[in-house]
Design a protein around this motif. Structure first.
Motif, PDB file in Angstrom:
ATOM      1  N   ALA A   9     -10.517   7.058  -0.186  1.00 60.38           N
ATOM      2  CA  ALA A   9      -9.644   6.415  -1.153  1.00 60.38           C
ATOM      3  C   ALA A   9     -10.334   5.161  -1.671  1.00 60.38           C
ATOM      4  N   LYS A  10      -9.973   4.736  -2.869  1.00 64.16           N
ATOM      5  CA  LYS A  10     -10.514   3.481  -3.368  1.00 64.16           C
ATOM      6  C   LYS A  10      -9.962   2.350  -2.514  1.00 64.16           C
ATOM      7  N   THR A  11     -10.698   1.265  -2.445  1.00 68.27           N
ATOM      8  CA  THR A  11     -10.264   0.137  -1.648  1.00 68.27           C
ATOM      9  C   THR A  11      -8.905  -0.346  -2.124  1.00 68.27           C
ATOM     10  N   ASN A  12      -8.002  -0.503  -1.167  1.00 66.02           N
ATOM     11  CA  ASN A  12      -6.639  -0.905  -1.470  1.00 66.02           C
ATOM     12  C   ASN A  12      -6.447  -2.410  -1.400  1.00 66.02           C
ATOM     13  N   THR A  13      -7.520  -3.169  -1.295  1.00 65.24           N
ATOM     14  CA  THR A  13      -7.380  -4.609  -1.148  1.00 65.24           C
ATOM     15  C   THR A  13      -7.157  -5.272  -2.498  1.00 65.24           C
ATOM     16  N   PRO A  14      -6.331  -6.322  -2.514  1.00 69.16           N
ATOM     17  CA  PRO A  14      -6.105  -7.053  -3.759  1.00 69.16           C
ATOM     18  C   PRO A  14      -7.345  -7.862  -4.141  1.00 69.16           C
ATOM     19  N   VAL A  15      -7.351  -8.346  -5.358  1.00 70.91           N
ATOM     20  CA  VAL A  15      -8.480  -9.136  -5.840  1.00 70.91           C
ATOM     21  C   VAL A  15      -8.331 -10.590  -5.437  1.00 70.91           C
ATOM     22  N   ILE A  16      -7.100 -11.061  -5.316  1.00 78.13           N
ATOM     23  CA  ILE A  16      -6.842 -12.467  -5.011  1.00 78.13           C
ATOM     24  C   ILE A  16      -6.543 -12.627  -3.527  1.00 78.13           C
ATOM     25  N   SER A  17      -7.211 -13.575  -2.887  1.00 79.13           N
ATOM     26  CA  SER A  17      -7.030 -13.841  -1.470  1.00 79.13           C
ATOM     27  C   SER A  17      -5.737 -14.603  -1.225  1.00 79.13           C
ATOM     28  N   PRO A  18      -5.057 -14.326  -0.103  1.00 87.94           N
ATOM     29  CA  PRO A  18      -3.894 -15.129   0.250  1.00 87.94           C
ATOM     30  C   PRO A  18      -4.288 -16.552   0.626  1.00 87.94           C
ATOM     31  N   LEU A  19      -5.581 -16.803   0.786  1.00 85.07           N
ATOM     32  CA  LEU A  19      -6.077 -18.134   1.140  1.00 85.07           C
ATOM     33  C   LEU A  19      -6.701 -18.855  -0.044  1.00 85.07           C
ATOM     34  N   ALA A  20      -6.522 -18.326  -1.246  1.00 88.36           N
ATOM     35  CA  ALA A  20      -7.166 -18.889  -2.433  1.00 88.36           C
ATOM     36  C   ALA A  20      -6.494 -20.158  -2.937  1.00 88.36           C
ATOM     37  N   ILE A  29      -0.032 -15.287  -3.633  1.00 88.74           N
ATOM     38  CA  ILE A  29      -0.464 -13.909  -3.821  1.00 88.74           C
ATOM     39  C   ILE A  29       0.735 -13.104  -4.318  1.00 88.74           C
ATOM     40  N   LYS A  30       0.492 -12.202  -5.243  1.00 89.37           N
ATOM     41  CA  LYS A  30       1.568 -11.371  -5.783  1.00 89.37           C
ATOM     42  C   LYS A  30       2.084 -10.428  -4.697  1.00 89.37           C
ATOM     43  N   ARG A  31       3.346 -10.068  -4.810  1.00 90.09           N
ATOM     44  CA  ARG A  31       3.986  -9.203  -3.820  1.00 90.09           C
ATOM     45  C   ARG A  31       3.230  -7.882  -3.660  1.00 90.09           C
ATOM     46  N   ALA A  32       2.864  -7.247  -4.757  1.00 88.70           N
ATOM     47  CA  ALA A  32       2.161  -5.960  -4.683  1.00 88.70           C
ATOM     48  C   ALA A  32       0.814  -6.115  -3.982  1.00 88.70           C
ATOM     49  N   ASP A  33       0.095  -7.216  -4.284  1.00 91.84           N
ATOM     50  CA  ASP A  33      -1.185  -7.467  -3.622  1.00 91.84           C
ATOM     51  C   ASP A  33      -0.983  -7.707  -2.131  1.00 91.84           C
ATOM     52  N   ALA A  34       0.060  -8.449  -1.772  1.00 92.09           N
ATOM     53  CA  ALA A  34       0.350  -8.713  -0.359  1.00 92.09           C
ATOM     54  C   ALA A  34       0.684  -7.417   0.373  1.00 92.09           C
ATOM     55  N   GLU A  35       1.419  -6.531  -0.274  1.00 94.64           N
ATOM     56  CA  GLU A  35       1.771  -5.255   0.353  1.00 94.64           C
ATOM     57  C   GLU A  35       0.540  -4.378   0.542  1.00 94.64           C
TER      58      GLU A  35
END
Length: 123
Positions: free
Chosen positions: A7-18, A22-28
């Motif tokens: 599968a393609k990487t499911n990680t968000p582009v923005i870090s929760p430590l940035a 972080i957007k809800r969808a990215d956090a999920e």
């Protein structure tokens, strides 16, 4: 690799430590990938696959070292594959698994605070 079923990487582009929310969808998505890591058997599978002579292993290579049944190992491999952390290549009746280095690096980068990331890249 031919016929790779990763599968393609499911990680968000923005870090929760940035430093920004972080957007809800990215956090999920990130939580789903981290859940794949959050199991001792899966961590051992990643380690066993990475340390295999060719950097790849089949289910039969992994069952004895883990002390788990073939269906249980296959279940854990499916979760890691769906998370995009490993890829699967079918060769005849056997399937071989290997680490997706970019996926592991992306997660490490997301969990590295920006200040640490900047000093790490300049070294």
């Amino acid at each position: 690799m031919a016929d790779v079923g990763a599968a393609k990487t499911n990680t968000p582009v923005i870090s929760p430590l940035a430093g920004e929310p972080i957007k809800r969808a990215d956090a999920e998505r990130l939580a789903g990938v981290l859940k794949a890591f959050a199991d001792p058997a899966r961590l051992r599978l990643l380690s066993l696959i990475q340390s295999a002579p060719e950097g790849e292993a089949s289910v039969t290579d992994l069952t004895a070292p883990l002390g788990l049944s073939q269906p249980t190992v296959s279940h854990h491999l499916r979760i890691l594959t769906e998370a995009g952390l490993i890829e699967r290549e079918k060769r005849g009746v056997w399937a071989y698994y290997r680490i997706v280095p970019a996926a592991i690096a992306a997660i490490a980068d997301l969990l590295t605070p920006p200040r640490k990331r900047a000093t790490k890249k300049t070294r």
